[in-house]
Design a protein around this motif. Sequence first.
Motif, PDB file in Angstrom:
ATOM      1  N   GLU A 186      27.718 -51.526  28.999  1.00 50.09           N
ATOM      2  CA  GLU A 186      26.770 -52.158  28.088  1.00 50.09           C
ATOM      3  C   GLU A 186      26.871 -53.679  28.106  1.00 50.09           C
ATOM      4  OE1 GLU A 186      26.352 -51.391  23.826  1.00 50.09           O
ATOM      5  OE2 GLU A 186      26.761 -49.288  24.265  1.00 50.09           O
ATOM      6  N   ASN A 188      26.852 -56.269  30.178  1.00 47.55           N
ATOM      7  CA  ASN A 188      25.838 -57.128  30.783  1.00 47.55           C
ATOM      8  C   ASN A 188      24.494 -57.030  30.077  1.00 47.55           C
ATOM      9  OD1 ASN A 188      26.337 -58.966  32.962  1.00 47.55           O
ATOM     10  ND2 ASN A 188      27.357 -57.225  33.920  1.00 47.55           N
ATOM     11  N   GLN A 189      24.193 -55.810  29.668  1.00 49.63           N
ATOM     12  CA  GLN A 189      22.937 -55.581  28.967  1.00 49.63           C
ATOM     13  C   GLN A 189      22.913 -56.355  27.637  1.00 49.63           C
ATOM     14  OE1 GLN A 189      22.564 -51.354  28.302  1.00 49.63           O
ATOM     15  NE2 GLN A 189      20.916 -51.740  26.817  1.00 49.63           N
ATOM     16  N   ASP A 192      22.443 -60.006  28.231  1.00 51.15           N
ATOM     17  CA  ASP A 192      21.008 -60.258  28.473  1.00 51.15           C
ATOM     18  C   ASP A 192      20.247 -60.326  27.152  1.00 51.15           C
ATOM     19  OD1 ASP A 192      21.407 -60.204  31.187  1.00 51.15           O
ATOM     20  OD2 ASP A 192      20.716 -58.135  31.451  1.00 51.15           O
ATOM     21  N   GLN A 193      20.559 -59.388  26.263  1.00 49.83           N
ATOM     22  CA  GLN A 193      19.877 -59.385  24.958  1.00 49.83           C
ATOM     23  C   GLN A 193      20.202 -60.659  24.171  1.00 49.83           C
ATOM     24  OE1 GLN A 193      21.496 -55.668  23.688  1.00 49.83           O
ATOM     25  NE2 GLN A 193      19.687 -54.482  24.266  1.00 49.83           N
TER      26      GLN A 193
END
Length: 368
Positions: A186, A188-189, A192-193
């Motif tokens: 999670e 990296n995600q 990004d968020q």
Amino acid sequence: EKDGHDWFMRKEIHEQPRAVADSLLSRRTPEGLLQLDEVRLSDEDLRDIDKIIIIAAGTSFYAGMVAKYAIEHWTRIPVEVELSSEFRYRDPILTHDTLVVAISQSGETADTLQAIRHARTQRSKVLAICNTNGSTIPRESDAVIYTRAGPEIGVASTKGFLTQLVACYLLALYLAQVKGTRYGDEINQVVDQLEAMPGHIESVLADADQVYALAREYVGARSVLFLGRHAGYPVALEGALKLKELAYLHAEGFAAGELKHGPIALIEDQLPVLCVVPPRGRDQLHEKMVSGIQEVRARGARTICLAEEGDTAIEPYADVLIRLPKVPTLLQPLVAVVPLQLFACELATQLGHDVDQPRNLAKSVTVE
Ligand code: F6R
């Protein structure tokens, strides 16, 4: 120097998209791994950590409350959050494997400084989250994450708070990376968020006029309540603190689930209640919040609801609806607190108060 704004505070509120973006700069290696340059604790030391205690005061304490949700979720390390002024006096359990995280915008808050000094006598590791390079708290810590808000002149913390939140999320994700928890994928995600947040904050600021008009309606209010749940609970507390310190108004924040255990007795006709509505998700948070709002409205409160775009379930129970961008629950404080800052700033301005220098307050509190 105030860029056309009447107050430094208003200018600093509008600087938040940039402050958040700056705090996220160069945090990833070309391989996509998170890096925190100033964290000088070794990965082995960090892997051994079995408990985290966050210490802070005021607004920084509320950032710590949000951090608890994030760190426990992503790392599964138990986290306690404690007011600096209480910490030493309860004989806290500290070991070599405890990480003490001190959050302080100024780096000079005496209670927080004394707390980390105590932690170090117990051989605990201390990490500071601080906005002031070279100040005392980071100097006396083993590691530091500097927030990059730039100088904050308004006594009430705004961009300082948002960048503290960013630092807390980064710390949580970094610990998850080092520990290799099942949330590893999670990371990296989420980064990004986070990188999308400056744009989201910008869009909240674009609707400032709606909040200003609302604030002007409440110039005569004697009391204002704030409700939140989960990561929105500290946001409610922060909204209330801003109103107390700037508008000198009675304001209180509650965890919405606690209403029925007492505070609902405060509800009377026309009492303004600002509600931070969690994003809709698989958990029951949103439904529970909506039913809490229904309860206070049935008793005559005026419900001012901050809810994500597309949330139609809230519409029947909101006297006023302030839309927030769609973001994950844990990151929602970064957008939800902004209308509350604008509300307090404008209400205090209308009351004729000095927003940058509220009575009885100082920017750094160097006495215990
Ligand atoms: C509120 C505010 C204070 C500070 C508190 C801690 O707007 O600014 O509550 O957050 O005095 O200060 P620092 O973060 O400098 O330790």
